[in-house]
Design a protein around this motif. Structure first.
Motif, short mmCIF file in Angstrom:
data_model
loop_
_atom_site.label_atom_id
_atom_site.label_comp_id
_atom_site.label_asym_id
_atom_site.label_seq_id
_atom_site.Cartn_x
_atom_site.Cartn_y
_atom_site.Cartn_z
N GLY A 87 50.80 -15.95 1.06
CA GLY A 87 49.42 -16.29 1.40
C GLY A 87 48.35 -15.49 0.71
N VAL A 88 48.65 -14.92 -0.46
CA VAL A 88 47.65 -14.13 -1.19
C VAL A 88 46.58 -15.05 -1.77
N LYS A 89 45.33 -14.61 -1.66
CA LYS A 89 44.19 -15.43 -2.10
C LYS A 89 43.48 -14.88 -3.34
N ASN A 90 43.60 -13.58 -3.57
CA ASN A 90 42.92 -12.94 -4.71
C ASN A 90 43.93 -12.08 -5.46
N LEU A 91 44.17 -12.43 -6.73
CA LEU A 91 45.15 -11.71 -7.54
C LEU A 91 44.45 -11.12 -8.76
N ILE A 92 44.52 -9.79 -8.88
CA ILE A 92 43.77 -9.09 -9.92
C ILE A 92 44.74 -8.29 -10.78
N ARG A 93 44.95 -8.76 -11.98
CA ARG A 93 45.82 -8.02 -12.91
C ARG A 93 45.06 -6.82 -13.44
N VAL A 94 45.69 -5.65 -13.39
CA VAL A 94 45.15 -4.43 -14.00
C VAL A 94 46.18 -3.94 -15.00
N GLY A 95 45.88 -4.14 -16.28
CA GLY A 95 46.89 -3.88 -17.28
C GLY A 95 46.36 -3.23 -18.54
N SER A 96 47.25 -3.05 -19.48
CA SER A 96 46.88 -2.49 -20.78
C SER A 96 46.86 -3.61 -21.81
N ALA A 97 46.16 -3.36 -22.91
CA ALA A 97 46.02 -4.37 -23.95
C ALA A 97 45.82 -3.71 -25.29
N GLY A 98 46.15 -4.44 -26.34
CA GLY A 98 45.89 -4.00 -27.70
C GLY A 98 44.63 -4.65 -28.23
N ALA A 99 43.72 -3.83 -28.74
CA ALA A 99 42.44 -4.34 -29.23
C ALA A 99 42.63 -5.18 -30.49
N ILE A 100 41.97 -6.32 -30.54
CA ILE A 100 41.87 -7.13 -31.75
C ILE A 100 40.47 -7.04 -32.33
N ASN A 101 39.49 -7.11 -31.44
CA ASN A 101 38.09 -6.96 -31.86
C ASN A 101 37.86 -5.55 -32.39
N GLU A 102 37.25 -5.46 -33.55
CA GLU A 102 37.09 -4.16 -34.22
C GLU A 102 36.12 -3.24 -33.50
N ASN A 103 35.33 -3.75 -32.58
CA ASN A 103 34.37 -2.92 -31.85
C ASN A 103 34.98 -2.25 -30.62
#
Length: 239
Positions: A87-103
């Motif tokens: 019965g979960v209503k709000n799912l928030i992924r908190v993760g790591s990522a590799g930057a593609i945008n140079e900024n």
């Protein structure tokens, strides 16, 4: 909520053990860190396959945190079960990522408004076209407001959920996505957004840049577990 039996093959929890808002770090040790650092009155409800899950309170609000594993198949299982069996209503992924945008730089926070993907996960829905996985606007707007209040700079935009970590084509696919304005690459958000859309619940992905594949810059595994607290503090306020 589904009448399917619980616990599931992947989760020890009973109905009622999990809050309606759940943070989903891929790394179960990050789930443990969040629970021990930020939550009060914590109860561990899951240990199956070492994919730890906890429920506690944050500023008086009940919230859970559940490891979701690596890749679309893994988060597809955990998010589906959380939605349909618990019965979960709000799912928030908190993760790591590799930057593609140079900024974007190491430790920058990105919020995934949409999630491109090279996965075939959407094929199961037999849609007459291409589905665009997007975040829930309600959670997205609230997360941006919270970040502004906390003084945390966030970049909002399109991200890539890739099925491939070691690509036989090297970095060229990332350069192609870069041309389309994609900010960063991770491996889970698209499936989370699809599962949430299909079930009519809310989902959001908040990421911290852990590496820059196009430049070779990266953080350590320990930093990815415990140092990405800004995105955690944003996510916890969404309960």
């Amino acid at each position: 909520m589904s009448k399917s039996p619980v616990p599931t093959p992947h989760n020890n929890a009973k109905v009622g053990d999990i809050a309606e808002t759940v943070l989903l770090p891929g790394d179960p040790l990050r789930a443990k860190f969040i629970a021990e650092t930020f939550l009060e009155d914590v109860i561990q409800y899951n240990t199956v396959r070492g994919m730890f899950g906890y429920t506690g309170t944050y500023k008086g609000k009940r919230i859970s945190v559940q490891g979701s594993g690596m890749g679309i198949p893994s988060i597809g299982i955990y998010s589906y079960e959380l939605i349909h069996f618990y019965g979960v209503k709000n799912l928030i992924r908190v993760g790591s990522a590799g930057a593609i945008n140079e900024n974007l730089k190491i430790h920058d926070v990105v919020i995934g408004m949409g999630a491109c993907t090279n996965s075939n996960y959407a094929d199961q829905y037999n849609l007459p076209g291409t589905f665009a996985p997007v975040a829930s606007y309600e959670l997205l707007q609230k997360a941006v407001n919270v970040a502004n209040e906390q003084g945390t700079k966030v970049t909002v935009g399109n991200i890539l959920s890739s099925d491939v970590f070691y690509n036989d084509q090297g970095l060229e696919p990332l350069r192609q996505w870069q041309k389309m304005g994609v900010l960063c690459v991770e491996m889970e958000a698209a499936a989370l957004y699809m599962n949430a859309s299909r079930a009519g619940v809310n989902a959001l992905t908040i990421l911290t840049i852990s590496d820059c594949p196009l430049t070779g810059e990266e953080t350590t595994s320990h930093e990815r577990q415990v140092a990405f607290t800004k995105m955690m503090e944003i996510a916890l306020e969404l309960a």
